[in-house]
Scaffold this motif. Structure first.
Motif, PDB file in Angstrom:
ATOM      1  N   ALA A   1       4.658   5.596 -11.886  1.00 24.68           N
ATOM      2  CA  ALA A   1       4.519   4.313 -12.093  1.00 24.68           C
ATOM      3  C   ALA A   1       4.149   3.524 -10.557  1.00 24.68           C
ATOM      4  CB  ALA A   1       5.569   3.484 -12.534  1.00 24.68           C
ATOM      5  N   TYR A   2       4.901   3.854  -9.524  1.00 22.79           N
ATOM      6  CA  TYR A   2       4.393   3.137  -8.425  1.00 22.79           C
ATOM      7  C   TYR A   2       3.340   3.596  -7.669  1.00 22.79           C
ATOM      8  CZ  TYR A   2       5.053   1.737  -3.375  1.00 22.79           C
ATOM      9  OH  TYR A   2       4.709   1.173  -2.355  1.00 22.79           O
ATOM     10  N   ILE A   3       3.253   4.795  -7.749  1.00 21.46           N
ATOM     11  CA  ILE A   3       2.025   5.596  -6.826  1.00 21.46           C
ATOM     12  C   ILE A   3       0.692   5.263  -7.800  1.00 21.46           C
ATOM     13  CG2 ILE A   3       1.065   7.442  -6.211  1.00 21.46           C
ATOM     14  CD1 ILE A   3       3.691   8.791  -6.250  1.00 21.46           C
ATOM     15  N   VAL A   4       0.878   5.465  -8.940  1.00 22.28           N
ATOM     16  CA  VAL A   4      -0.386   5.394  -9.797  1.00 22.28           C
ATOM     17  C   VAL A   4      -1.023   3.625  -9.611  1.00 22.28           C
ATOM     18  CG1 VAL A   4      -0.855   4.678 -12.363  1.00 22.28           C
ATOM     19  CG2 VAL A   4      -0.225   6.769 -11.633  1.00 22.28           C
ATOM     20  N   SER A   5       0.192   2.907  -9.699  1.00 25.78           N
ATOM     21  CA  SER A   5      -0.355   1.372  -9.807  1.00 25.78           C
ATOM     22  C   SER A   5      -0.945   1.069  -8.306  1.00 25.78           C
ATOM     23  CB  SER A   5       0.959   0.710 -10.050  1.00 25.78           C
ATOM     24  OG  SER A   5       1.647   0.670  -8.752  1.00 25.78           O
ATOM     25  N   HIS A   6      -0.519   1.789  -7.382  1.00 26.42           N
ATOM     26  CA  HIS A   6      -0.804   1.369  -5.931  1.00 26.42           C
ATOM     27  C   HIS A   6      -2.198   2.214  -5.971  1.00 26.42           C
ATOM     28  CE1 HIS A   6       0.146   0.240  -2.161  1.00 26.42           C
ATOM     29  NE2 HIS A   6      -0.587   1.306  -1.581  1.00 26.42           N
ATOM     30  N   ASP A   7      -2.329   3.400  -6.420  1.00 25.16           N
ATOM     31  CA  ASP A   7      -3.527   4.063  -6.202  1.00 25.16           C
ATOM     32  C   ASP A   7      -4.896   3.548  -7.237  1.00 25.16           C
ATOM     33  OD1 ASP A   7      -2.234   7.370  -5.466  1.00 25.16           O
ATOM     34  OD2 ASP A   7      -2.627   5.758  -4.175  1.00 25.16           O
ATOM     35  N   LEU A   8      -4.289   3.108  -8.320  1.00 25.57           N
ATOM     36  CA  LEU A   8      -4.964   2.642  -9.176  1.00 25.57           C
ATOM     37  C   LEU A   8      -5.898   1.369  -8.733  1.00 25.57           C
ATOM     38  CD1 LEU A   8      -3.476   3.136 -12.735  1.00 25.57           C
ATOM     39  CD2 LEU A   8      -5.395   4.323 -11.851  1.00 25.57           C
ATOM     40  N   LYS A   9      -5.105   0.617  -8.120  1.00 27.19           N
ATOM     41  CA  LYS A   9      -5.491  -0.714  -7.492  1.00 27.19           C
ATOM     42  C   LYS A   9      -6.447  -0.542  -6.473  1.00 27.19           C
ATOM     43  CE  LYS A   9      -1.518  -3.676  -7.838  1.00 27.19           C
ATOM     44  NZ  LYS A   9      -0.688  -4.614  -6.961  1.00 27.19           N
ATOM     45  N   ALA A  10      -6.701   0.516  -5.974  1.00 24.01           N
ATOM     46  CA  ALA A  10      -7.649   0.588  -4.745  1.00 24.01           C
ATOM     47  C   ALA A  10      -8.901   0.664  -5.155  1.00 24.01           C
ATOM     48  CB  ALA A  10      -7.237   2.008  -3.860  1.00 24.01           C
ATOM     49  N   PRO A  11      -9.491   1.587  -6.055  1.00 19.24           N
ATOM     50  CA  PRO A  11     -10.577   1.228  -6.548  1.00 19.24           C
ATOM     51  C   PRO A  11     -11.013  -0.001  -7.370  1.00 19.24           C
ATOM     52  CG  PRO A  11      -9.519   2.991  -7.603  1.00 19.24           C
ATOM     53  CD  PRO A  11      -8.763   2.533  -6.917  1.00 19.24           C
TER      54      PRO A  11
ATOM     55  N   HIS B   1      -6.031  -5.088 -12.804  1.00 14.94           N
ATOM     56  CA  HIS B   1      -5.166  -5.568 -11.814  1.00 14.94           C
ATOM     57  C   HIS B   1      -3.778  -6.083 -12.186  1.00 14.94           C
ATOM     58  CE1 HIS B   1      -4.921  -6.234  -7.449  1.00 14.94           C
ATOM     59  NE2 HIS B   1      -3.880  -6.795  -7.712  1.00 14.94           N
ATOM     60  N   ASN B   2      -3.843  -6.949 -13.317  1.00 17.13           N
ATOM     61  CA  ASN B   2      -2.593  -7.651 -13.610  1.00 17.13           C
ATOM     62  C   ASN B   2      -1.989  -6.684 -14.568  1.00 17.13           C
ATOM     63  OD1 ASN B   2      -3.153 -10.103 -12.300  1.00 17.13           O
ATOM     64  ND2 ASN B   2      -4.372 -10.936 -14.215  1.00 17.13           N
ATOM     65  N   LEU B   3      -2.367  -5.783 -15.384  1.00 17.47           N
ATOM     66  CA  LEU B   3      -1.777  -4.765 -16.092  1.00 17.47           C
ATOM     67  C   LEU B   3      -1.285  -3.873 -15.189  1.00 17.47           C
ATOM     68  CD1 LEU B   3      -4.450  -3.949 -18.993  1.00 17.47           C
ATOM     69  CD2 LEU B   3      -2.293  -5.067 -19.242  1.00 17.47           C
ATOM     70  N   ILE B   4      -1.849  -3.379 -14.167  1.00 14.07           N
ATOM     71  CA  ILE B   4      -1.260  -2.396 -13.345  1.00 14.07           C
ATOM     72  C   ILE B   4      -0.055  -3.090 -12.710  1.00 14.07           C
ATOM     73  CG2 ILE B   4      -1.591  -1.144 -10.981  1.00 14.07           C
ATOM     74  CD1 ILE B   4      -4.258  -0.850 -11.670  1.00 14.07           C
ATOM     75  N   ASP B   5      -0.097  -4.515 -12.104  1.00  9.17           N
ATOM     76  CA  ASP B   5       1.168  -5.308 -11.688  1.00  9.17           C
ATOM     77  C   ASP B   5       2.094  -5.331 -12.764  1.00  9.17           C
ATOM     78  OD1 ASP B   5      -0.700  -7.431  -9.407  1.00  9.17           O
ATOM     79  OD2 ASP B   5       0.332  -5.687  -9.337  1.00  9.17           O
ATOM     80  N   GLY B   6       1.732  -5.329 -13.950  1.00 11.03           N
ATOM     81  CA  GLY B   6       2.778  -5.587 -15.104  1.00 11.03           C
ATOM     82  C   GLY B   6       3.267  -4.097 -15.100  1.00 11.03           C
ATOM     83  N   VAL B   7       2.728  -3.079 -14.909  1.00 14.34           N
ATOM     84  CA  VAL B   7       3.173  -1.721 -15.156  1.00 14.34           C
ATOM     85  C   VAL B   7       4.224  -1.631 -13.779  1.00 14.34           C
ATOM     86  CG1 VAL B   7       2.861   0.665 -14.893  1.00 14.34           C
ATOM     87  CG2 VAL B   7       1.570  -0.725 -16.526  1.00 14.34           C
ATOM     88  N   LEU B   8       3.705  -1.962 -12.811  1.00 15.81           N
ATOM     89  CA  LEU B   8       4.536  -1.971 -11.615  1.00 15.81           C
ATOM     90  C   LEU B   8       6.053  -2.644 -11.785  1.00 15.81           C
ATOM     91  CD1 LEU B   8       3.935  -0.186  -9.092  1.00 15.81           C
ATOM     92  CD2 LEU B   8       3.207  -2.348  -8.116  1.00 15.81           C
TER      93      LEU B   8
END
Lengths: 140, 809
Positions: B582-592, B630-637
């Motif tokens: 979850a952590y990595i994904v959210s982080h890496d997903l955010k970049a693009p 972005h928010n969803l990713i934050d939520g997952v994080l």
């Protein structure tokens, strides 16, 4: 900046690099932006005798081949290179990264704002600061 | 005659001589004095002469007067007589004058000192003489005149010429006489003085002489006679055997040397005598010692006889006792009884002696036992114990001895002590034997296999019955085997050594292994090994138990447990992976995403003039979707972070925390959030509880549809839990959605209408359930909703007793 020395940007993400470039352009910063996509190439540039020494280095942390921390270590171990101020410019909010960065005597740690406008503001601040702050004369 | 005597005599002689001489001298002196007196007397002749002269002058005067002035012519006889007298007087005058002159001259000759006086005296005398010489013729003339002429002529002649002269002469003569007499007296005195002083001198010198004599005498006495006497005495003493004599003569002369030599000799004599004496003494001592020994022997012999007999008796007794012990199967009681008899017989007078032995409450007596006054007593202590376990008493039944002597011999006393000690030992040994037998029985009958093993090679030293039975060997067979032959997990010497080393370190060891029976079958055995160190050697006690059944039970148990553990482990792993992911994904997903967003913005900025409304709308939507992503990713994080980070458990005062959360939310003016009751202080992770309230309250604010929004926070205690509630007067929720809303990413309104990650309640649920609480909702659509959640009341063991006053996120 107060001089015309280049700014070295070490950043692997193309978009982020473009962002920096664009922001600096918007700010009318006249210094040339030298962009290298990873640590190795950055070192190559720095160690190249023909290249102009940058007045400041903007460093991303998460990069392939050699990441920012490693590059920072190498630079700070080098008598000449350690004098170049390094501002870390990264997405990571990780405490560990901050600790390591400051542990290696970086000049700053800025988290890349997601918003472009804020990004520009950040760049403006960096520019203002490094215009104000003086640097040792070139060659020392 | 002795030197002393001789010398004394001699000195007396000298003294006498001196004395005699002195006496003679004194005498002579006196004679001299007498002579002198006589001389002086001669001097008095002077005086006498002077007197005579005076007398005769007077007489002449008288006679002349008579002649002249009386009618002398009428008495011719008388005249004749007078004339004669005058003539006699004149001749006497002349005589005495001459005499005097001679005397004076003689005096002058004899004396020397008084010259002046004498010369003066002589002068005066010469004067007188002259006068007399003048006078005499005048007198004669007077007389003649009387004869021839008339008495008156004579008379006048006399008066004129003679009388003055006569008077002068008389005066002079008288003076001279007086001075002469005085002189005589003085001279006499002087001479006497001289005499007496010379007498004194003589006496003194005599005395001195005598003294000197005495001194010399004394000196000789000291130097010679006394020392020699001393020497003689010392020699005498020495002769008598007093070898300690020393002569105290310290003079540096021949006598002193002699005395020194004498002392040396005396000392040497003494030494040799002393050494001789010493040798004699030694010899004497040896002899007397030998003599004493002999005496002792002789006396010993006689008493020895008697003692011997007594000793024999006692030996008999002890022998009897040792024989007793050797008898197989003899009981302790029998031993005590027999011993009583033995003691009885060992005493001097057995028929007057009785014995009682008491041990552990039981007494053993001889038949004639009776207590009496005279007794002996010895304690029996079980060997190794200090407690008195019993006693031996011996009573003398006879009469008391008249002289108060004890009827018991010393040997008898000693015998009692010896026997008492013996009995103590026997008793101790018996006890030990009994105990050993008991132990043996216990060991043999134990349900576990017991092995005694020698540590070096693992040889079996002893086994109990159960061991033999379990393994199917006889004891003899086992005693020829080693432990390795039995225990499968120790196949060879090196592994055995290894076990032993471990055992030495730990002293106790438990081996889970298998034992092999004689027939080759094996069974699971748990063996506990213990190392026992004795003085000389160590050995190992192994107690083994057949654990086949237990093993099987365990297997059944462990399987599910193991599986459970495995599952648990897997679950943990999965959780961890998930979190990392979850952590990595959210982080890496955010970049693009960032990139997309940026470029969309640039595009919008740079090419705005080239886009139509559609185009602009599309780019807006693009930006919007990017934001949502972005928010969803934050939520997952956020969701993933809930379980990931462990915070400190602190006591959180919710009365302070909740208002802070409310402040941070900064609800718009139409919405009021109130805390109904006093909220408790709970032990939890502060950021998490904050998150829960934050999420619930922000939901309440976000979804508020009424103009006057009211959100109430409350808390009650229920069944050992705190039940919190967040109640709003919002839109409410349909019952069919009560479960769904807690699922991740679930929203009740389409996202395009209302941006929401759909993560808030999910996170709150996760947090609450982490604390073993529950979260649920009660609601009526249109009226509002109340979200409840519980937190357990009990202490969860706060790390620090801190009260969190300020809440800093």
């Amino acid at each position: 900046m107060r001089n015309l020395l280049p700014i070295l940007l070490v950043e692997d993400d193309q978009v982020d690099a473009m962002t920096v470039e664009r922001a600096l352009k918007d700010l009318n910063v006249t210094n040339k932006l030298v962009h290298r996509p990873d640590g190795e190439e950055a070192l190559g540039y720095l160690r190249d005798g023909s290249s102009k020494r940058p007045c400041v280095i903007l460093l991303d942390l998460n990069m392939p081949k050699m990441n920012g921390i490693e590059l920072l270590k190498i630079m700070k171990a080098d008598d000449i290179l350690k004098k170049i101020p390094v501002v870390v410019l990264t997405t990571s909010r990780d405490t560990q990264d901050k600790v390591e960065t400051f542990g290696l005597s970086a000049a700053g740690y800025i988290v890349k704002p997601t918003d472009y406008k804020k990004f520009v503001e950040a760049m403006r601040t960096i520019n203002l600061y490094w215009t104000l702050s003086e640097l040792p004369p070139n060659g020392e | 005659m002795r030197i002393g005597q001789k010398s004394i005599l001699g000195f007396i002689g000298i003294a006498s001589l001196v004395g005699i001489i002195g006496v003679i001298a004194i005498k002579y002196n006196t004679n001299v004095a007498l002579d002198v007196d006589r001389i002086l007397l001669g001097n008095s002749n002077e005086a006498k002469a002077a007197t005579e002269i005076n007398y005769h002058i007077q007489k002449i005067q008288t006679n002349i007067n008579k002649l002249l002035f009386e009618r002398i012519d009428e008495r011719p006889e008388q005249k004749k007589h007078i004339k004669k007298a005058i003539g006699a007087s004149i001749s006497k005058l002349q005589q005495f004058t001459l005499l005097w002159e001679d005397a004076i001259k003689l005096k002058i000759e004899l004396s020397r000192e008084e010259e002046k006086k004498e010369t003066e005296e002589l002068k005066i005398f010469k004067n007188l003489k002259t006068k007399i010489d003048d006078f005499i013729p005048l007198v004669n003339k007077t007389v003649a005149l009387q004869q021839e002429q008339s008495p008156e002529a004579a008379g006048s002649f006399f008066e004129n010429k003679v009388e003055p002269l006569l008077l002068e002469t008389q005066k002079t003569a008288k003076n001279l006489e007086k001075s002469t007499r005085e002189k005589v007296i003085t001279e006499t005195w002087e001479i006497r003085k001289a005499v007496s002083s010379s007498t004194a001198i003589i006496i003194i010198s005599t005395a001195i002489g005598l003294l000197a004599v005495i001194v010399v005498c004394h000196f000789i006495w000291n130097t010679i006679s006394n020392p020699i006497t001393k020497l003689r005495d010392a020699v005498d003493k020495m002769g008598k055997g007093e070898l300690e004599t020393k002569i105290q003569i310290n003079s540096n002369d021949e006598i002193g040397d002699l005395a020194q030599a004498f002392n040396d000799m005396a000392r040497k004599l003494k030494e040799s005598y002393a050494s001789l004496e010493g040798k004699v003494q030694e010899r004497t001592d040896e002899l007397s010692a030998a003599n004493a020994k002999l005496q002792k022997e002789i006396s010993g012999h006689s008493s020895a006889q008697g003692k011997l007999q007594q000793h024999l008796k006692q030996l008999d007794c002890l022998y009897g006792l040792s024989k007793l012990i050797e008898r197989p199967k003899i009981s302790l009681e029998e031993i005590f009884q027999e011993t009583a008899h033995l003691i009885h017989n060992a005493f001097q007078h057995p028929n007057r002696t009785c014995v009682r032995i008491t041990f552990e409450g039981i007494s053993y007596k001889t038949d004639n036992f009776k207590k009496s006054e005279l007794s002996q007593y010895a304690k029996i202590k079980v060997h190794g114990n200090e407690i008195e376990a019993g006693a031996i008493e011996v009573y003398y039944l006879g009469e008391k001895a008249e002289n108060g002597e004890s009827p018991f011999l010393k040997e008898e006393r000693d015998l009692l002590d010896a026997i008492a000690e013996h009995l103590g030992r026997i008793a101790a040994r018996r006890q030990t034997t009994e105990r050993l037998e008991l132990l043996r029985n216990l060991i043999d009958r134990s349900n576990d296999c017991i092995f005694i093993i020698e540590p070096k090679w693992g040889r079996l030293l002893d086994t109990n019955d159960k061991a033999c039975a379990s393994l199917g060997y006889t004891r003899e067979e086992l005693l020829n085997m080693t432990f390795k032959d039995v225990e499968q997990s120790i196949p060879d010497d090196s592994s055995w050594q290894g076990q032993i080393e471990e055992l030495r370190l730990k002293t106790d060891l438990v081996i889970q292994g298998q034992h092999r029976r004689k027939d080759g079958t094996t069974f699971f055995a748990e063996t506990s090994l213990k190392l026992v160190s004795q003085k000389k050697e160590d050995f190992i006690i192994a107690i083994a138990r057949d654990v086949t059944e237990r093993k099987q039970a365990e297997q059944k148990q462990t399987q599910p447990i193991q599986e459970l553990e495995r599952t648990n482990q897997e679950v943990e792993n999965i959780k961890q992976e998930l979190e990392d992911f979850a952590y990595i994904v959210s982080h890496d997903l955010k970049a693009p995403l960032r990139g997309i967003k940026t470029i969309a913005e640039w595009m919008s900025a740079d090419y705005a003039d080239k886009l139509d409304e559609n185009g602009r709308e599309q780019i807006d939507l693009l930006s919007n979707r990017v934001r949502r992503m972005h928010n969803l990713i934050d939520g997952v994080l956020q969701y993933s972070r809930v379980g990931r980070i462990k915070e400190e458990l602190v006591k959180v005062n919710l009365n302070e925390l909740v208002p802070e959360v409310i402040d941070m939310l900064a609800p718009s003016e139409n919405i009021t959030i109130t805390v109904e009751n006093e909220l408790p202080t709970v032990e939890c992770e502060q950021p998490r509880i904050m998150q829960v309230f934050q999420n619930l309250l922000s939901n309440g604010v976000k979804y508020m549809d009424k103009p006057e929004g009211q959100i109430k926070v409350d808390c009650v205690e229920e069944d050992g839990f705190w039940k919190f509630s967040v109640a709003d007067n919002g839109p409410g929720i349909k019952e069919e959605h009560f479960e769904r809303i807690f699922k991740i990413f679930q929203t009740l309104t389409p996202r395009d209408e209302f941006e929401s990650t759909g993560v808030g309640l999910t996170v709150a649920k996760k947090i609450v359930e982490l604390y073993n609480g529950r979260i649920w909702v009660e609601s009526k659509p249109g009226e509002g909703s109340t979200f409840f959640f519980t937190l357990p009341k009990q202490e969860m063991g706060v790390k620090d007793e801190k009260l969190v006053a300020n809440i800093i996120s």
